[in-house]
Design a protein around this motif. Structure first.
Motif: not given
Length: 201
Positions: A105, A111, A163-165, A171-174
């Protein structure tokens, strides 16, 4: 059906072209980018409709609801799908663990599963909407991995999350913060980091 009803039905069909039995009053569909209800919220469970969701559409009422029993719209009358086998579950877990090990991440953010923060999965109350991702604006579902309170993830001060899944394609965080650094709180608009110097004077 009057002219307006026929027009609306034709527009809905044109925006969501899928093969279905001719003359069927109730059909099952998969949400597509062009589905007219795609960005909206299910009136039964309060979750947003996402691309790929399997739904039941009633032509007479225009009602659409999820067919995923996890989301709470399920009535049981359609026949519950067979549960995945133990081998399938193990294979999926190994796949997701492999993604987590190889795709670290951004920003080393902690997370957690959405289930660990009850506020993220609470049903809508008093006409309010469910909690949604700060980036994609979709509601959180059981089992999804998230970053909670991206300003202070080690000791969260709020229940806003993103989200970070990657195993579920979330992959919303990235996408939202590729560097893993947040400069302004998305909730309070408070600056979190000092602005970079623009040059000596």
């Amino acid at each position: 059906m009057d002219d307006v009803g026929e027009f609306d039905a034709a527009m809905h069909a044109a925006m969501d072209p899928q093969r279905e039995p001719v003359g069927a009053d109730v059909v099952e569909r998969f949400i597509q980018e062009t589905s007219w209800w795609h960005p909206h919220t299910c009136t039964t469970c309060g979750h947003t409709f996402r691309v790929g969701d399997r739904v039941r559409f009633e032509r007479a009422t225009g009602r659409v609801r999820h067919l995923d029993p996890v989301l709470g719209c399920w009535t049981g009358s359609e026949g519950r799908p067979a549960p995945p086998s133990a081998t399938d579950v193990d294979d999926l877990k190994a796949f997701l663990d492999g993604i987590d090990d190889t795709w670290r991440v951004a920003g080393n953010m902690p997370v957690i599963a959405a289930d660990e923060d009850a506020a993220l999965l609470e049903p809508p109350l008093g006409g309010l909407a469910r909690q949604v991702c700060l980036h994609c604006a979709h509601s959180f579902r059981p089992g999804e991995l998230v970053v909670v309170c991206p300003c202070h993830p080690q000791a969260p001060e709020c229940h806003y999350a993103v989200h970070r899944d990657p195993g579920r394609g979330l992959v919303c965080w990235e996408k939202w913060r590729p560097t893993g650094v947040l400069e302004v709180c998305p909730v309070t608009q408070r600056r979190l980091t000092a602005p970079a110097p623009t040059g000596s004077t």
